[in-house]
Design a protein around this motif. Structure first.
Motif, PDB file in Angstrom:
ATOM      1  N   LEU A   1     -83.040 -90.672  17.431  1.00  0.00           N
ATOM      2  CA  LEU A   1     -81.842 -90.151  18.079  1.00  0.00           C
ATOM      3  C   LEU A   1     -81.407 -91.043  19.241  1.00  0.00           C
ATOM      4  O   LEU A   1     -80.206 -91.243  19.457  1.00  0.00           O
ATOM      5  CB  LEU A   1     -82.086 -88.720  18.570  1.00  0.00           C
ATOM      6  N   ASP A   2     -82.366 -91.578  19.986  1.00  0.00           N
ATOM      7  CA  ASP A   2     -82.025 -92.502  21.071  1.00  0.00           C
ATOM      8  C   ASP A   2     -81.241 -93.696  20.525  1.00  0.00           C
ATOM      9  O   ASP A   2     -80.231 -94.110  21.093  1.00  0.00           O
ATOM     10  CB  ASP A   2     -83.294 -93.009  21.766  1.00  0.00           C
ATOM     11  N   ALA A   3     -81.740 -94.240  19.426  1.00  0.00           N
ATOM     12  CA  ALA A   3     -81.061 -95.385  18.818  1.00  0.00           C
ATOM     13  C   ALA A   3     -79.699 -94.990  18.267  1.00  0.00           C
ATOM     14  O   ALA A   3     -78.711 -95.716  18.424  1.00  0.00           O
ATOM     15  CB  ALA A   3     -81.940 -95.968  17.699  1.00  0.00           C
ATOM     16  N   ALA A   4     -79.634 -93.823  17.631  1.00  0.00           N
ATOM     17  CA  ALA A   4     -78.368 -93.374  17.042  1.00  0.00           C
ATOM     18  C   ALA A   4     -77.308 -93.130  18.112  1.00  0.00           C
ATOM     19  O   ALA A   4     -76.136 -93.481  17.927  1.00  0.00           O
ATOM     20  CB  ALA A   4     -78.609 -92.101  16.232  1.00  0.00           C
ATOM     21  N   VAL A   5     -77.697 -92.521  19.234  1.00  0.00           N
ATOM     22  CA  VAL A   5     -76.735 -92.269  20.311  1.00  0.00           C
ATOM     23  C   VAL A   5     -76.171 -93.594  20.817  1.00  0.00           C
ATOM     24  O   VAL A   5     -74.966 -93.713  21.072  1.00  0.00           O
ATOM     25  CB  VAL A   5     -77.406 -91.488  21.461  1.00  0.00           C
TER      26      VAL A   5
ATOM     27  N   ILE B   1     -74.794 -85.174  18.719  1.00  0.00           N
ATOM     28  CA  ILE B   1     -73.841 -84.364  19.481  1.00  0.00           C
ATOM     29  C   ILE B   1     -74.553 -83.163  20.095  1.00  0.00           C
ATOM     30  O   ILE B   1     -74.398 -82.871  21.287  1.00  0.00           O
ATOM     31  CB  ILE B   1     -72.693 -83.879  18.579  1.00  0.00           C
ATOM     32  N   ARG B   2     -75.355 -82.480  19.277  1.00  0.00           N
ATOM     33  CA  ARG B   2     -76.035 -81.271  19.753  1.00  0.00           C
ATOM     34  C   ARG B   2     -76.991 -81.609  20.898  1.00  0.00           C
ATOM     35  O   ARG B   2     -77.041 -80.891  21.910  1.00  0.00           O
ATOM     36  CB  ARG B   2     -76.781 -80.631  18.593  1.00  0.00           C
ATOM     37  N   ARG B   3     -77.734 -82.692  20.769  1.00  0.00           N
ATOM     38  CA  ARG B   3     -78.683 -83.049  21.826  1.00  0.00           C
ATOM     39  C   ARG B   3     -77.977 -83.445  23.113  1.00  0.00           C
ATOM     40  O   ARG B   3     -78.360 -83.009  24.205  1.00  0.00           O
ATOM     41  CB  ARG B   3     -79.583 -84.200  21.367  1.00  0.00           C
ATOM     42  N   GLU B   4     -76.941 -84.269  23.006  1.00  0.00           N
ATOM     43  CA  GLU B   4     -76.240 -84.725  24.200  1.00  0.00           C
ATOM     44  C   GLU B   4     -75.474 -83.585  24.867  1.00  0.00           C
ATOM     45  O   GLU B   4     -75.383 -83.535  26.098  1.00  0.00           O
ATOM     46  CB  GLU B   4     -75.289 -85.868  23.831  1.00  0.00           C
ATOM     47  N   ALA B   5     -74.935 -82.679  24.079  1.00  0.00           N
ATOM     48  CA  ALA B   5     -74.229 -81.523  24.635  1.00  0.00           C
ATOM     49  C   ALA B   5     -75.188 -80.627  25.399  1.00  0.00           C
ATOM     50  O   ALA B   5     -74.893 -80.157  26.509  1.00  0.00           O
ATOM     51  CB  ALA B   5     -73.545 -80.739  23.520  1.00  0.00           C
ATOM     52  N   GLN B   6     -76.347 -80.384  24.824  1.00  0.00           N
ATOM     53  CA  GLN B   6     -77.334 -79.541  25.490  1.00  0.00           C
ATOM     54  C   GLN B   6     -77.807 -80.192  26.783  1.00  0.00           C
ATOM     55  O   GLN B   6     -77.964 -79.512  27.810  1.00  0.00           O
ATOM     56  CB  GLN B   6     -78.523 -79.290  24.562  1.00  0.00           C
ATOM     57  N   ALA B   7     -78.039 -81.494  26.755  1.00  0.00           N
ATOM     58  CA  ALA B   7     -78.506 -82.205  27.954  1.00  0.00           C
ATOM     59  C   ALA B   7     -77.473 -82.140  29.073  1.00  0.00           C
ATOM     60  O   ALA B   7     -77.821 -81.941  30.248  1.00  0.00           O
ATOM     61  CB  ALA B   7     -78.830 -83.652  27.609  1.00  0.00           C
ATOM     62  N   LEU B   8     -76.198 -82.301  28.726  1.00  0.00           N
ATOM     63  CA  LEU B   8     -75.140 -82.247  29.734  1.00  0.00           C
ATOM     64  C   LEU B   8     -75.025 -80.846  30.324  1.00  0.00           C
ATOM     65  O   LEU B   8     -74.931 -80.684  31.553  1.00  0.00           O
ATOM     66  CB  LEU B   8     -73.810 -82.677  29.125  1.00  0.00           C
ATOM     67  N   ALA B   9     -75.019 -79.830  29.483  1.00  0.00           N
ATOM     68  CA  ALA B   9     -74.909 -78.455  29.967  1.00  0.00           C
ATOM     69  C   ALA B   9     -76.078 -78.099  30.878  1.00  0.00           C
ATOM     70  O   ALA B   9     -75.901 -77.470  31.934  1.00  0.00           O
ATOM     71  CB  ALA B   9     -74.844 -77.489  28.789  1.00  0.00           C
TER      72      ALA B   9
ATOM     73  N   TRP C   1     -71.886 -89.588  26.453  1.00  0.00           N
ATOM     74  CA  TRP C   1     -70.581 -89.059  26.855  1.00  0.00           C
ATOM     75  C   TRP C   1     -69.483 -89.587  25.940  1.00  0.00           C
ATOM     76  O   TRP C   1     -68.544 -88.864  25.607  1.00  0.00           O
ATOM     77  CB  TRP C   1     -70.293 -89.416  28.298  1.00  0.00           C
ATOM     78  N   ALA C   2     -69.591 -90.838  25.511  1.00  0.00           N
ATOM     79  CA  ALA C   2     -68.599 -91.388  24.585  1.00  0.00           C
ATOM     80  C   ALA C   2     -68.604 -90.615  23.273  1.00  0.00           C
ATOM     81  O   ALA C   2     -67.545 -90.346  22.689  1.00  0.00           O
ATOM     82  CB  ALA C   2     -68.881 -92.869  24.325  1.00  0.00           C
ATOM     83  N   ILE C   3     -69.781 -90.233  22.797  1.00  0.00           N
ATOM     84  CA  ILE C   3     -69.871 -89.437  21.575  1.00  0.00           C
ATOM     85  C   ILE C   3     -69.189 -88.089  21.767  1.00  0.00           C
ATOM     86  O   ILE C   3     -68.385 -87.648  20.933  1.00  0.00           O
ATOM     87  CB  ILE C   3     -71.344 -89.235  21.171  1.00  0.00           C
ATOM     88  N   LEU C   4     -69.483 -87.423  22.882  1.00  0.00           N
ATOM     89  CA  LEU C   4     -68.937 -86.094  23.125  1.00  0.00           C
ATOM     90  C   LEU C   4     -67.445 -86.114  23.393  1.00  0.00           C
ATOM     91  O   LEU C   4     -66.700 -85.268  22.882  1.00  0.00           O
ATOM     92  CB  LEU C   4     -69.657 -85.448  24.315  1.00  0.00           C
ATOM     93  N   HIS C   5     -67.000 -87.075  24.192  1.00  0.00           N
ATOM     94  CA  HIS C   5     -65.612 -87.060  24.649  1.00  0.00           C
ATOM     95  C   HIS C   5     -64.649 -87.727  23.665  1.00  0.00           C
ATOM     96  O   HIS C   5     -63.496 -87.308  23.553  1.00  0.00           O
ATOM     97  CB  HIS C   5     -65.509 -87.753  25.999  1.00  0.00           C
ATOM     98  N   ARG C   6     -65.118 -88.742  22.951  1.00  0.00           N
ATOM     99  CA  ARG C   6     -64.208 -89.485  22.069  1.00  0.00           C
ATOM    100  C   ARG C   6     -64.537 -89.302  20.593  1.00  0.00           C
ATOM    101  O   ARG C   6     -63.725 -88.799  19.833  1.00  0.00           O
ATOM    102  CB  ARG C   6     -64.254 -90.987  22.401  1.00  0.00           C
ATOM    103  N   HIS C   7     -65.709 -89.707  20.208  1.00  0.00           N
ATOM    104  CA  HIS C   7     -66.010 -89.840  18.785  1.00  0.00           C
ATOM    105  C   HIS C   7     -66.134 -88.507  18.057  1.00  0.00           C
ATOM    106  O   HIS C   7     -65.686 -88.381  16.909  1.00  0.00           O
ATOM    107  CB  HIS C   7     -67.281 -90.674  18.604  1.00  0.00           C
ATOM    108  N   ALA C   8     -66.748 -87.514  18.692  1.00  0.00           N
ATOM    109  CA  ALA C   8     -66.953 -86.237  18.001  1.00  0.00           C
ATOM    110  C   ALA C   8     -65.642 -85.538  17.692  1.00  0.00           C
ATOM    111  O   ALA C   8     -65.523 -84.816  16.694  1.00  0.00           O
ATOM    112  CB  ALA C   8     -67.842 -85.322  18.839  1.00  0.00           C
ATOM    113  N   ARG C   9     -64.644 -85.742  18.530  1.00  0.00           N
ATOM    114  CA  ARG C   9     -63.365 -85.049  18.353  1.00  0.00           C
ATOM    115  C   ARG C   9     -62.593 -85.545  17.130  1.00  0.00           C
ATOM    116  O   ARG C   9     -61.679 -84.875  16.663  1.00  0.00           O
ATOM    117  CB  ARG C   9     -62.510 -85.217  19.607  1.00  0.00           C
TER     118      ARG C   9
END
Length: 228
Positions: A33-37, A79-87, A122-130
């Protein structure tokens, strides 16, 4: 990124060499996941290569598919991991014993600090996931809903502290929270792109913008269009 290559292999069997120790599944998945992010964050979903992700993680591509099923599943997991970490970073950054303005400040600072320290996430959450549609958009929407609810609580607490009562109407508070979260998202994207804006500076910018207006609102001073 430093990674440890510890693939399950029988190459050493029968050679007298000690077989490599198995890496725990949780550790290996985190490594992937680290590599994928990093790859998704910098390349976007379409341009990201599973070969590149596997190479960066120090594992084989079949192993990535074995653990995380597909590229889409891997992206959703990121997405799920980064969202949880941010929250969690935002909530843990706020001391509930502080006054309302300090709680809002600490929440903003935690948000901007986390997004600055994890630009790929943050790039995944704010740009790519949408741009991926479901289920990616749903994961981000859930994150935004949770943070907005938290900000709503902070504004409601500020109103209670200012007036000793309910303060502004529920719908008005909800609108203010939506506006504040949207502004924070845009400011974080700008700050990360600019590269020279520190987290404290971004938080102070939004705090000065938001709290002056909230302070007037809490005091009962409302803006209205001037009559001709």
């Amino acid at each position: 990124m430093d990674v440890v290559r510890a693939e399950d292999a029988g190459a050493a069997a029968g050679t007298g060499e000690r077989r490599p120790k198995r890496m725990p599944r949780a550790v290996r998945e985190r490594q992937m996941l680290d590599a994928a992010v990093r790859i998704f964050g910098r390349r976007g979903y379409r341009a990201a290569s599973m070969d590149e992700i596997a190479e960066l993680a120090g594992v084989s591509k079949p192993l990535v598919y074995l653990y995380l099923n597909s590229k889409e599943s891997l992206f959703t997991a990121c997405i799920r991991r980064e969202a949880q970490a941010l929250a969690e970073a935002v909530r843990e950054g706020v001391d509930p014993a502080l006054p309302a303005d300090r709680r809002l400040w600490e929440g903003l600072r935690a948000f901007f600090t986390h997004t600055a320290e994890h630009p790929d996430g943050w790039a995944i959450l704010h740009r790519h996931a949408r741009t991926r549609g479901e289920p990616s958009a749903a994961e981000v929407a859930a994150l935004r809903e949770g943070i907005t609810a938290f900000v709503t609580e902070l504004i409601q607490a500020a109103a209670r502290e200012a007036h000793g009562g309910p303060g502004p109407a529920e719908r008005e508070v909800a609108g203010l929270a939506q506006a504040l979260v949207g502004a924070a998202e845009s400011l974080a994207a700008w700050a990360n792109t600019d590269g020279s804006v520190a987290a404290n500076e971004a938080a102070a910018t939004l705090m000065n913008f938001a709290w002056a207006g909230l302070g007037n609102l809490m005091a009962g001073h409302r803006w209205s269009p001037a009559e001709r």
